[in-house]
Write an enzyme that holds these catalytic residues in place. Sequence first.
Site, PDB file in Angstrom:
ATOM      1  N   SER A 191       0.841  -1.196   0.000  1.00 34.69           N
ATOM      2  CA  SER A 191       0.000   0.000   0.000  1.00 34.69           C
ATOM      3  C   SER A 191       0.881   1.253   0.000  1.00 34.69           C
ATOM      4  O   SER A 191       1.705   1.422  -0.887  1.00 34.69           O
ATOM      5  CB  SER A 191      -0.946  -0.055   1.205  1.00 34.69           C
ATOM      6  N   ASP A 200      -8.974  -6.764  -4.367  1.00 34.64           N
ATOM      7  CA  ASP A 200      -8.540  -5.492  -3.780  1.00 34.64           C
ATOM      8  C   ASP A 200      -9.435  -4.364  -4.280  1.00 34.64           C
ATOM      9  O   ASP A 200      -9.438  -4.029  -5.467  1.00 34.64           O
ATOM     10  CB  ASP A 200      -7.086  -5.217  -4.161  1.00 34.64           C
ATOM     11  N   HIS A 258      -6.952  -6.117   0.075  1.00 31.07           N
ATOM     12  CA  HIS A 258      -5.887  -5.132   0.248  1.00 31.07           C
ATOM     13  C   HIS A 258      -5.137  -5.404   1.543  1.00 31.07           C
ATOM     14  O   HIS A 258      -5.641  -5.188   2.642  1.00 31.07           O
ATOM     15  CB  HIS A 258      -6.487  -3.729   0.274  1.00 31.07           C
TER      16      HIS A 258
END
Length: 346
Positions: A43, A132, A167
């Site tokens: 991320s 995601d 995610h």
Amino acid sequence: MMAWREAAISVLVVLVYAVQTGAWDALDNYGADPTKVSVSGVSSGANMAVQLHVAYSSSIMGVGAVAGGPYYCAQGSSNKAFYGECSTIGNGNNIDVQDLIDDTDAYAANGKVDATSNMASARVYIFSGTEDTIVPTAVVKKLKNYYDHYVNSASDIMTKYDLPAGHGFITTDYTNACDNNFASPNINDCNYNMAFEILNHIYGGNLVDPGSGTTLNGELLWFDQKPFFPYLWKINPFYMGMAYTGRIYVPSGCSSSNSGCKLHVALHGCGQSTYSVNDQYYMHTGYNEVGELNNIIILYPQGFPNAWYSNPLGCWDWWGYTNSQYATNEGREMVIIKQMIDRILE
């Protein structure tokens, strides 16, 4: 309301500052191999990892990016970073990779990042889960397009887009369901050893797979991040962008001051620093086990959730909350992490 909010932020930051001002050991030197330095992240950590690689490509030979976009994707805009083409609602169509390449080349020409020719032989790992919803695969594929421009051999870029993951960082057995999206600690059990796959690709494909029974005979150490801070951060916690303490795993074969070991920097994502998930990122992502069996020192710099910076989740700076040069060798977090790397190489 605004005055109350600012007062609350002030109290929180000062309290955290007070807790952190204890004495911690200095980051030691280990004589690691300067030709075997790599970085990865998830991320915001993926975006920071790419920034570090581009800015210091003469000394960082490989990068792993999990759920991250191309270099300088946000172009100094938090709206692009969180509400636009670089994340949740982005479909990749509005990301002009050639524009980002032009920005990179301009930075290189001005000495703000290393010569882009260094990336020709880089080893790159790129991941996006099919579930995601925070950073869509279409955005992540733009990172692949970006590296296609600079990396000579297609086989040096490894991509994985077929795992039904949400995610987060992916592991073999810890802790959220595979398709969870941004549920703390943002570590998903997908029966996939991402730490091994990243490091194995970066370091040429011949690493020892830790399996499930690896014993960690090395040391997981706290170290003081403050000596690497700019002056303003040292004297005023309101402007602090990183925690005062970081972690480092030193494998049993790397404890000497001339170890010659590899060095990997593992960057957490938003909401994954020690303030948010305690020890879960640096204990349960699998990096330490791979490091132990393959003589790879694992450095875990730690971000800091500072609402004063509009960064309550402790994300790494990939949109400019610390300074306008955040993606270059003048970025505050960039300089700090590079100094840590250099210390370990000494």
